[in-house]
Design an enzyme around this catalytic site. Structure first.
Site, PDB file in Angstrom:
ATOM      1  N   CYS A  63       0.841  -1.199   0.000  1.00 44.87           N
ATOM      2  CA  CYS A  63       0.000   0.000   0.000  1.00 44.87           C
ATOM      3  C   CYS A  63       0.882   1.257   0.000  1.00 44.87           C
ATOM      4  CB  CYS A  63      -0.906  -0.004   1.223  1.00 44.87           C
ATOM      5  SG  CYS A  63      -2.005   1.426   1.295  1.00 44.87           S
ATOM      6  N   CYS A  67       0.406   4.953   6.891  1.00 44.53           N
ATOM      7  CA  CYS A  67      -0.191   4.777   8.226  1.00 44.53           C
ATOM      8  C   CYS A  67       0.858   4.130   9.147  1.00 44.53           C
ATOM      9  CB  CYS A  67      -1.435   3.914   8.127  1.00 44.53           C
ATOM     10  SG  CYS A  67      -2.578   4.499   6.855  1.00 44.53           S
ATOM     11  N   CYS A  70       0.792   0.353  10.293  1.00 42.75           N
ATOM     12  CA  CYS A  70       0.308  -0.694   9.383  1.00 42.75           C
ATOM     13  C   CYS A  70       1.421  -1.514   8.750  1.00 42.75           C
ATOM     14  CB  CYS A  70      -0.552  -0.061   8.299  1.00 42.75           C
ATOM     15  SG  CYS A  70      -1.282  -1.307   7.219  1.00 42.75           S
ATOM     16  N   CYS A 107     -16.574  -9.169   5.433  1.00 42.75           N
ATOM     17  CA  CYS A 107     -15.834  -7.931   5.172  1.00 42.75           C
ATOM     18  C   CYS A 107     -14.618  -8.255   4.328  1.00 42.75           C
ATOM     19  CB  CYS A 107     -15.387  -7.295   6.482  1.00 42.75           C
ATOM     20  SG  CYS A 107     -16.738  -7.058   7.645  1.00 42.75           S
ATOM     21  N   CYS A 138     -19.409  -6.149   3.329  1.00 45.17           N
ATOM     22  CA  CYS A 138     -18.693  -4.939   3.741  1.00 45.17           C
ATOM     23  C   CYS A 138     -17.369  -4.914   3.000  1.00 45.17           C
ATOM     24  CB  CYS A 138     -18.452  -4.970   5.253  1.00 45.17           C
ATOM     25  SG  CYS A 138     -17.510  -3.537   5.868  1.00 45.17           S
ATOM     26  N   CYS A 198     -19.266   2.087   8.295  1.00 42.96           N
ATOM     27  CA  CYS A 198     -18.515   1.449   9.374  1.00 42.96           C
ATOM     28  C   CYS A 198     -17.275   2.304   9.573  1.00 42.96           C
ATOM     29  CB  CYS A 198     -18.145   0.028   8.966  1.00 42.96           C
ATOM     30  SG  CYS A 198     -16.998  -0.794  10.101  1.00 42.96           S
ATOM     31  N   ARG A 270     -17.813  -2.414  17.744  1.00 42.88           N
ATOM     32  CA  ARG A 270     -17.112  -3.678  17.473  1.00 42.88           C
ATOM     33  C   ARG A 270     -15.752  -3.731  18.158  1.00 42.88           C
ATOM     34  NH1 ARG A 270     -16.732  -4.071  11.849  1.00 42.88           N
ATOM     35  NH2 ARG A 270     -18.851  -4.784  11.978  1.00 42.88           N
TER      36      ARG A 270
HETATM   37  S1  SF4 Z   1      -4.046   1.123   7.000  1.00 39.78           S
HETATM   38 FE1  SF4 Z   1      -2.430   0.068   5.804  1.00 39.78          FE
HETATM   39  S2  SF4 Z   1      -3.542  -0.767   4.040  1.00 39.78           S
HETATM   40 FE2  SF4 Z   1      -4.866   0.806   4.944  1.00 39.78          FE
HETATM   41  S3  SF4 Z   1      -4.396   2.687   3.866  1.00 39.78           S
HETATM   42 FE3  SF4 Z   1      -3.046   2.652   5.682  1.00 39.78          FE
HETATM   43  S4  SF4 Z   1      -1.140   1.680   4.964  1.00 39.78           S
HETATM   44 FE4  SF4 Z   1      -2.720   1.231   3.446  1.00 39.78          FE
END
Ligand code: SF4
Length: 355
Positions: A63, A67, A70, A107, A138, A198, A270
């Site tokens: 990705c 974040c 993550c 999901c 979802c 959600c 949740r």
């Molecule tokens: S949480 Fe992870 S998968 Fe989702 S947008 Fe952020 S980096 Fe990408």
């Protein structure tokens, strides 16, 4: 002392929370907060029923977003390798197994900034296939524009997950590749399309108590609150900037659940990521505080989740039962009878109402 009495705004007859009111609620003595949360919970839900969702990663890793928590971000060396979007038939057969094991909502999550046009046909086919099994659907695919949201709705998507993660003030400490306002725009596009929302957050991102409260205020004060509010506890991942984040205090976590329940009385709250780190007693406190939804299955995207046998043992110990599809979700004409039953129960004088 602050009580959970409704102070509706004129346009929606729904309470609009100020940050101060929410903070006073959050800071109540723990037993008072839990009592209020359980009381509010019983007005809208059977306290012994828990909705079960199953989550499948349909496209893992790689990705472009940053974040800080993550493992799927391509910016961090978490040891996770990226995969392509998986086959529709595999999604459907996994969903069938989940349904047969008791899950009512399926999901599907993809590690994208936003879906690309070339993937939309496959996404639509997944939604149609899972819907045909009689499950709620979802998806969580990153940011959506209005047209994409409408196409997912037309395919039959019931819910779209898009977490706000934390407070607006703390957001840029966690993510820099998109803004808090971008998050809210996608939530609005989803809501405008008619898909249910959600949206929740993660505790343990280095936020303070006020950030936790402010996150709940943002969610509760959306034009319509989310139908589902996942509350995650960070599972630190080696290689990410939050690998060494301080653990979340269990009582603080339960406080957030209870406050969310009171501020969003009709939403499913949740217990999401982090349940592997929670004792039975902590999970029981969360259910008492108003959590009424969990993810089942032994993985959550890329993280471990409690074994289903462990979940069923805990349910048996606590006398909990899984919810059926659409229970307390009067979204269609077929559900009007259920809506009436709930309205009658809400008016039942035997159920205490705080004033
Ligand atoms: S949480 Fe992870 S998968 Fe989702 S947008 Fe952020 S980096 Fe990408």
């Amino acid at each position: 002392m602050l009580e959970a009495s409704p102070r509706p705004d004129a346009a929606t007859s729904r309470k609009v929370w100020t940050a101060q009111e929410a903070r006073e609620l959050f800071d109540l003595p723990f037993m008072e907060l839990l009592f209020q949360a359980q009381t509010v919970h019983r007005r809208s839900f059977d306290p012994n029923r828990v909705q079960m969702s199953r989550l499948l990663s349909i496209k893992t890793g790689g990705c472009p977003e940053d974040c800080s928590y993550c493992s799927q971000s391509s910016r961090y060396d978490s040891g996770l390798s990226a995969s392509k979007l998986i086959e529709v038939q595999r999604v459907i057969s996994e969903a069938r197994r989940a349904r047969d094991a008791g899950a009512t909502r399926y999901c599907m999550g993809a590690a994208w900034r936003s879906p690309k046009e070339r993937d939309m046909a496959q996404i639509v086919a997944m939604i149609e296939g899972v819907k045909a099994l009689g499950m709620e659907t979802c998806m969580t695919l990153g940011m959506l524009d209005g047209d994409q949201a409408r196409r997912l709705k037309t395919a039959g998507l019931d819910y779209y997950n898009h977490n706000i993660d934390t407070s607006e003030a703390h957001y840029s400490n966690v993510i820099t590749t998109r803004t808090f306002a971008d998050r809210l725009e996608t939530l609005q596009n989803v809501r405008d399309s008619g898909i249910k929302v959600c949206s929740g957050g993660i505790l343990g991102l280095g936020e303070g108590a006020q950030d936790r409260v402010d996150m709940l205020v943002t969610l509760a004060n959306l034009p319509e609150p989310p139908e589902s509010v996942p509350v995650n506890m960070l599972i630190p991942v080696a290689g990410t900037p939050l690998a060494d984040a301080d653990p979340v205090d269990p009582i603080d976590f339960v406080r957030v659940i209870a406050t969310a329940r009171i501020m969003m009385p009709e939403s499913h709250v949740r217990l999401s990521a982090g349940r592997t780190e929670m004792s039975d007693e902590m999970q029981a406190l969360c259910f008492f505080a108003g959590a009424n939804s969990i993810f089942v299955g032994d993985t959550l995207l890329t993280k471990d989740n409690p074994d289903e046998d462990d979940d069923m043992r805990l349910f048996a110990k606590l006398g909990l039962q899984p919810m059926t599809v659409h229970e307390h979700m009067p979204a269609t004409d077929d559900d009007v009878g259920e809506a009436r039953r709930l309205a009658a129960r809400a008016a039942d004088p035997a159920i205490p109402v705080l004033r």
